[in-house]
Write a protein that holds these residues in place. Structure first.
Motif, short mmCIF file in Angstrom:
data_model
loop_
_atom_site.label_atom_id
_atom_site.label_comp_id
_atom_site.label_asym_id
_atom_site.label_seq_id
_atom_site.Cartn_x
_atom_site.Cartn_y
_atom_site.Cartn_z
N UNK A 122 0.82 -1.22 0.00
CA UNK A 122 0.00 0.00 0.00
C UNK A 122 0.84 1.27 0.00
N UNK A 123 0.28 2.32 -0.54
CA UNK A 123 0.92 3.64 -0.54
C UNK A 123 -0.17 4.68 -0.80
N UNK A 124 0.13 5.94 -0.45
CA UNK A 124 -0.81 7.02 -0.74
C UNK A 124 -0.67 7.43 -2.20
N UNK A 125 -1.79 7.65 -2.89
CA UNK A 125 -1.72 8.09 -4.29
C UNK A 125 -3.01 8.85 -4.65
N UNK A 126 -2.91 9.65 -5.70
CA UNK A 126 -4.03 10.43 -6.21
C UNK A 126 -4.81 9.60 -7.23
N UNK A 127 -6.12 9.62 -7.12
CA UNK A 127 -6.94 8.87 -8.06
C UNK A 127 -6.81 9.40 -9.49
N UNK A 128 -6.58 10.71 -9.62
CA UNK A 128 -6.42 11.29 -10.95
C UNK A 128 -5.23 10.66 -11.67
N UNK A 129 -4.15 10.38 -10.93
CA UNK A 129 -2.98 9.74 -11.54
C UNK A 129 -3.32 8.34 -12.02
N UNK A 130 -4.10 7.61 -11.22
CA UNK A 130 -4.51 6.27 -11.60
C UNK A 130 -5.37 6.30 -12.85
N UNK A 131 -6.34 7.19 -12.90
CA UNK A 131 -7.23 7.29 -14.06
C UNK A 131 -6.46 7.70 -15.31
N UNK A 132 -5.51 8.60 -15.16
CA UNK A 132 -4.72 9.05 -16.31
C UNK A 132 -3.91 7.89 -16.89
N UNK A 133 -3.32 7.07 -16.00
CA UNK A 133 -2.53 5.93 -16.47
C UNK A 133 -3.42 4.91 -17.18
N UNK A 134 -4.60 4.66 -16.63
CA UNK A 134 -5.51 3.70 -17.26
C UNK A 134 -6.01 4.20 -18.61
N UNK A 135 -6.29 5.50 -18.69
CA UNK A 135 -6.76 6.08 -19.95
C UNK A 135 -5.71 5.88 -21.04
N UNK A 136 -4.46 6.14 -20.71
CA UNK A 136 -3.38 5.97 -21.68
C UNK A 136 -3.20 4.52 -22.09
N UNK A 153 -13.65 12.70 -14.02
CA UNK A 153 -12.60 13.23 -13.15
C UNK A 153 -13.02 13.09 -11.68
N UNK A 154 -12.18 12.46 -10.84
CA UNK A 154 -12.52 12.29 -9.42
C UNK A 154 -12.28 13.57 -8.63
N UNK A 155 -13.05 14.60 -8.94
CA UNK A 155 -12.83 15.91 -8.32
C UNK A 155 -13.18 15.87 -6.83
N UNK A 156 -12.33 16.48 -6.03
CA UNK A 156 -12.57 16.56 -4.60
C UNK A 156 -12.31 15.27 -3.84
N UNK A 157 -11.83 14.25 -4.53
CA UNK A 157 -11.56 12.97 -3.87
C UNK A 157 -10.24 13.05 -3.12
N UNK A 158 -10.20 12.54 -1.89
CA UNK A 158 -8.93 12.54 -1.14
C UNK A 158 -7.99 11.47 -1.68
N UNK A 159 -6.76 11.50 -1.20
CA UNK A 159 -5.82 10.46 -1.57
C UNK A 159 -6.28 9.12 -1.01
N UNK A 160 -5.88 8.06 -1.69
CA UNK A 160 -6.25 6.71 -1.28
C UNK A 160 -5.00 5.99 -0.81
N UNK A 161 -5.15 5.21 0.29
CA UNK A 161 -4.02 4.43 0.80
C UNK A 161 -4.35 2.95 0.63
N UNK A 162 -3.83 2.38 -0.45
CA UNK A 162 -4.02 0.95 -0.73
C UNK A 162 -2.98 0.55 -1.75
N UNK A 163 -3.08 -0.67 -2.27
CA UNK A 163 -2.15 -1.14 -3.29
C UNK A 163 -2.68 -0.68 -4.65
N UNK A 164 -2.07 0.35 -5.20
CA UNK A 164 -2.59 0.91 -6.45
C UNK A 164 -2.47 -0.06 -7.62
N UNK A 165 -1.48 -0.95 -7.59
CA UNK A 165 -1.31 -1.91 -8.68
C UNK A 165 -2.44 -2.93 -8.68
#
Length: 283
Positions: A122-136, A153-165
């Motif tokens: 697990x690690x802290x990450x932004x959902x926008x980064x995850x969505x951008x990677x998936x879109x590409x 766009x996950x506007x206003x969403x806090x960072x998530x702490x889990x396994x992003x992979x």
């Protein structure tokens, strides 16, 4: 004073009951021993299956990697020009190799889970980064279809702490299935907060939908559903099962709602922060 014959009769009945009870106890002990033996045989069989899946998956990866590398080199025309038909045939070869590679990855993940060797990071990450990677990642696939892939766009969403992979793998599988079974229309990915500090990720589509009587088995191992599109949709039948198991490892759940001819919505609900007990259980 009791009749001696009555006393003798009662004593005989008591002895018979005691003998019957002893025989029953011996039978129960024998049954337990047999169950223990069968449980050990099942454990050994499961371990052998996991070892076989892991070994087979690793052995397949090298030739598959070689096939994909060769098709890329040929498609780039480094050894000379190709005709349109040759490029088309190379596309079929590389597509089949990628599908087989995905199946191998699924089998390897299954073997790791069954052997208890799956790791959670697990690690802290932004959902926008995850969505951008998936879109590409899906852009080349979407360009070859008549369906639109939309990430809200996950506007206003806090960072998530889990396994992003692991989360990305769940969403990749949902999106990939949605695109396969949506000849036209749209596939939409959303993320919303729910009560109790949970996040619901949903992948909705306007595809062919799933009959209600088949929805309950979709997340089981090696499950596939026949459909008019099935001839061009292949896979191991493990993808959704792995999604369910990954979600459990991350302290969450998966589910779906679907209406034939209208579309489907697959979702995974995860805690905003991976619980300590979930991380401990996965180690």
């Amino acid at each position: 004073m009791s009749d001696p014959e009555e006393i003798e009769r009662l004593r005989a009945e008591n002895d018979a009951l005691r003998a019957e009870l002893e025989e029953t106890n011996q039978g129960v002990l024998a049954l337990y021993a047999e169950l223990d033996s069968q449980a050990e045989q099942l454990r050994q069989a499961s371990e052998l299956k996991s070892r076989f899946l892991s070994y087979m998956s690793h052995e397949f990866r090298t030739p598959l990697g070689s096939i994909l590398s060769m098709t890329r080199l040929l498609d780039d025309e480094l050894d000379g020009p190709l005709t349109d038909e040759q490029h088309k045939q190379l596309g079929f070869v590389s597509g089949a190799a990628r599908e087989l590679s995905d199946m191998v990855d699924d089998l390897l993940d299954l073997a790791k889970i069954e052997a208890g060797r799956i790791t959670i990071s697990p690690a802290w990450f932004e959902l926008m980064d995850l969505f951008t990677a998936l879109r590409g990642m899906f852009r080349p696939i979407v360009d070859a279809t008549d369906a639109d892939l939309i990430f809200d766009a996950p506007e206003g969403m806090p960072k998530l702490y889990t396994d992003d992979k692991k989360l990305a793998q769940i969403l990749r599988n949902f999106v990939s299935n949605a695109l396969k079974f949506t000849p036209r229309g749209e596939v939409r990915v959303t993320a919303k907060m729910e009560e109790g500090n949970f996040v619901r990720f949903a992948v909705s589509d306007t595809g062919i939908g799933i009959p209600e009587d088949l929805q309950g088995i979709l997340f089981e191992d090696f499950t596939q559903i026949d459909s008019p599109l099935q001839k061009r949709v292949r896979g191991s039948g493990l993808g959704l099962s792995l999604c369910r198991q990954f979600a459990h490892l991350l302290g969450g759940e998966v589910g779906l709602e679907s209406t034939p001819g209208v579309g489907s919505v697959f979702h995974v609900v995860l805690p905003l922060k991976l619980p300590t007990e979930a991380l401990d259980a996965a180690q």
